[in-house]
Scaffold this motif. Structure first.
Motif, PDB file in Angstrom:
ATOM      1  N   GLY A  10      36.824  43.328  -3.905  1.00 28.21           N
ATOM      2  CA  GLY A  10      37.147  42.616  -5.126  1.00 28.21           C
ATOM      3  C   GLY A  10      36.106  42.829  -6.210  1.00 28.21           C
ATOM      4  N   ILE A  11      36.211  42.029  -7.240  1.00 27.50           N
ATOM      5  CA  ILE A  11      35.433  42.210  -8.464  1.00 27.50           C
ATOM      6  C   ILE A  11      33.914  42.134  -8.213  1.00 27.50           C
ATOM      7  CG2 ILE A  11      35.584  39.753  -9.155  1.00 27.50           C
ATOM      8  CD1 ILE A  11      36.252  40.863 -12.024  1.00 27.50           C
TER       9      ILE A  11
ATOM     10  N   LYS B 249      46.718  43.700 -15.949  1.00 29.68           N
ATOM     11  CA  LYS B 249      46.983  44.935 -15.188  1.00 29.68           C
ATOM     12  C   LYS B 249      48.395  44.836 -14.634  1.00 29.68           C
ATOM     13  CE  LYS B 249      43.624  45.354 -12.120  1.00 29.68           C
ATOM     14  NZ  LYS B 249      42.698  45.752 -11.056  1.00 29.68           N
TER      15      LYS B 249
ATOM     16  N   VAL C 142      37.599  28.390  -8.956  1.00 28.17           N
ATOM     17  CA  VAL C 142      38.254  29.681  -9.171  1.00 28.17           C
ATOM     18  C   VAL C 142      37.412  30.451 -10.192  1.00 28.17           C
ATOM     19  CG1 VAL C 142      40.367  30.794 -10.030  1.00 28.17           C
ATOM     20  CG2 VAL C 142      40.516  28.712  -8.641  1.00 28.17           C
TER      21      VAL C 142
ATOM     22  N   PRO D 188      32.835  36.889 -13.582  1.00 24.52           N
ATOM     23  CA  PRO D 188      33.559  37.810 -14.478  1.00 24.52           C
ATOM     24  C   PRO D 188      35.081  37.702 -14.372  1.00 24.52           C
ATOM     25  CG  PRO D 188      32.646  38.993 -12.585  1.00 24.52           C
ATOM     26  CD  PRO D 188      32.161  37.571 -12.473  1.00 24.52           C
TER      27      PRO D 188
HETATM   28  P1  GDP Z   1      40.397  42.961  -9.971  1.00 24.94           P
HETATM   29  O1  GDP Z   1      41.894  42.885 -10.063  1.00 24.94           O
HETATM   30  O2  GDP Z   1      39.882  44.342  -9.781  1.00 24.94           O
HETATM   31  O3  GDP Z   1      39.737  42.254 -11.141  1.00 24.94           O
HETATM   32  O4  GDP Z   1      39.934  42.238  -8.617  1.00 24.94           O
HETATM   33  P2  GDP Z   1      39.935  40.760  -7.993  1.00 24.94           P
HETATM   34  O5  GDP Z   1      41.151  40.583  -7.161  1.00 24.94           O
HETATM   35  O6  GDP Z   1      38.627  40.618  -7.275  1.00 24.94           O
HETATM   36  O7  GDP Z   1      39.930  39.716  -9.194  1.00 24.94           O
HETATM   37  C1  GDP Z   1      41.060  39.437  -9.976  1.00 24.94           C
HETATM   38  C2  GDP Z   1      40.803  38.250 -10.889  1.00 24.94           C
HETATM   39  O8  GDP Z   1      40.752  37.053 -10.108  1.00 24.94           O
HETATM   40  C3  GDP Z   1      39.482  38.305 -11.684  1.00 24.94           C
HETATM   41  O9  GDP Z   1      39.724  37.807 -12.976  1.00 24.94           O
HETATM   42  C4  GDP Z   1      38.599  37.336 -10.891  1.00 24.94           C
HETATM   43  O10 GDP Z   1      37.563  36.755 -11.682  1.00 24.94           O
HETATM   44  C5  GDP Z   1      39.626  36.279 -10.482  1.00 24.94           C
HETATM   45  N1  GDP Z   1      39.204  35.412  -9.380  1.00 24.94           N
HETATM   46  C6  GDP Z   1      39.259  34.049  -9.390  1.00 24.94           C
HETATM   47  N2  GDP Z   1      38.733  33.532  -8.274  1.00 24.94           N
HETATM   48  C7  GDP Z   1      38.362  34.599  -7.508  1.00 24.94           C
HETATM   49  C8  GDP Z   1      37.754  34.699  -6.222  1.00 24.94           C
HETATM   50  O11 GDP Z   1      37.435  33.716  -5.546  1.00 24.94           O
HETATM   51  N3  GDP Z   1      37.547  35.970  -5.742  1.00 24.94           N
HETATM   52  C9  GDP Z   1      37.893  37.085  -6.455  1.00 24.94           C
HETATM   53  N4  GDP Z   1      37.675  38.306  -5.921  1.00 24.94           N
HETATM   54  N5  GDP Z   1      38.433  37.028  -7.695  1.00 24.94           N
HETATM   55  C10 GDP Z   1      38.664  35.796  -8.207  1.00 24.94           C
END
Ligand code: GDP
Length: 322
Positions: free
Chosen positions: A73-74, A279, A206, A273
């Protein structure tokens, strides 16, 4: 390759322990393919060209699903850029090259929707590739994935290899990574609301503002699409794979909350972030080819939560509610 693939074809699923690879292996076995080949990380380091060549010489796969890679993930992308770039560049190069050297009939390479420019027009068409700057939080991963697409196209052009590419949107499902530091958003939310329910916590955090929009595809749908493309698609352009529908992270959090721990309050943490603002893939090419997703998001989240609860007992740090 438009005729049916023989049931005894030797099919290598590179990355079968991951979210995508395990779904493709399940799908192939359910369809009756008898020679699905796999190798664990311990058996074969896919970053090592000599080892990969040795494995291909010994096992002689006819078809290859190249779905192995270092993913996350991010936060994982932002904190481990070297691994995301090196591992993925190497894995893609070794498997594509060995597939050429050892005469693989067809290879399907799996990219990611993060290959597209951060400000790409939505929904994102395949031809948006390399038309603008990338999202900084996952640029190293995206660069490796873009190199993988160009690698397949180049082997096709120079050597006539039938190597195709599919670009999936954000994925989720059984065998996902539920570790909060490295997971994607959907498994993270399932885990966070589950933990809050077990501990009785009233608030769940979140990341970010909750406003970014994402599209989610169940991994069983992706596996079905990959098998479909392997059987029916021989084109030189990559194909987007998604549902064509998105929602905000805030809306997603409410969906997971209502399913897992309805009493909880959702609180956003703006210090984390947001990543790319939106997307959403344009999936008209895939629809024209004749494939549509079939798993609705609410159903997919419910079955993934069910899988998580049934399998959580294996992970010591997660408590299963009574
Ligand atoms: P991305 O699609 O490449 O940005 O990957 P992610 O799935 O990690 O994150 C998607 C979105 O969900 C971003 O805006 C994150 O900040 C948000 N998000 C909210 N809560 C969470 C969390 O607990 N974990 C992750 N990975 N993302 C989160």
């Amino acid at each position: 390759m438009s005729e049916a693939i023989p049931q005894d074809a030797r099919i290598f699923v590179a990355g079968h322990r991951g979210l995508v690879g395990s779904a493709i292996e399940r799908r192939l076995r359910a369809l009756g393919f008898a020679n699905v080949l796999t190798a664990t990380r311990e058996q074969l380091d896919l970053r090592d060209q000599a080892a990969v060549n040795y494995w291909f010489r010994a096992n002689r796969p006819e078809l290859v699903y190249l779905v192995a890679g270092t993913v996350g993930g991010i936060m994982a992308n932002a904190t481990r850029p070297a691994e995301f770039l090196y591992d993925n560049m190497m894995i893609h190069a070794t498997v594509v090259h060995a597939s050429h050297l050892f005469g693989v009939d067809k290879l399907l390479y799996l990219g990611s929707s993060c290959i597209y420019p951060r400000e790409a027009a939505q929904p994102i068409r395949e031809d948006a590739l390399l038309t603008g700057p990338l999202e900084p939080t996952n640029e190293p991963y995206a660069l490796a994935k873009i190199a993988g697409i160009r690698l397949c196209e180049s082997y096709r052009r120079q050597y006539g290899c039938n190597f195709i590419s599919a670009m999936p949107t954000n994925l989720y499902g059984p065998h996902d990574n539920f570790d909060l530091t490295s997971s994607h958003v959907l498994p993270a939310l399932i885990r966070k609301f589950h933990d809050a329910r077990v501990s009785g916590a009233a608030v769940v955090e979140v990341w970010g503002s909750g406003t970014p929009r994402r599209e989610f595809l169940h991994v069983d749908d992706l596996a079905d699409a990959c098998v479909f493309l392997m059987e029916r698609y021989d084109g030189d352009t990559h194909v987007n794979v998604g549902t064509g529908e998105d929602l905000s992270i805030g809306e997603l959090a409410v969906m997971v909350r209502d399913l897992v721990h309805p009493a909880a309050e959702v609180v956003f943490d703006p210090s984390k972030p947001d990543g790319t603002p939106r997307k959403l893939l344009d999936v008209s090419r895939l629809h024209e080819l004749g494939w549509h997703h079939s798993i609705d998001l609410a159903d997919g989240i419910a079955s993934t939560y069910d899988w998580f609860v049934r399998n959580a007992a294996r992970q010591k740090s997660i408590t299963v509610p009574a």
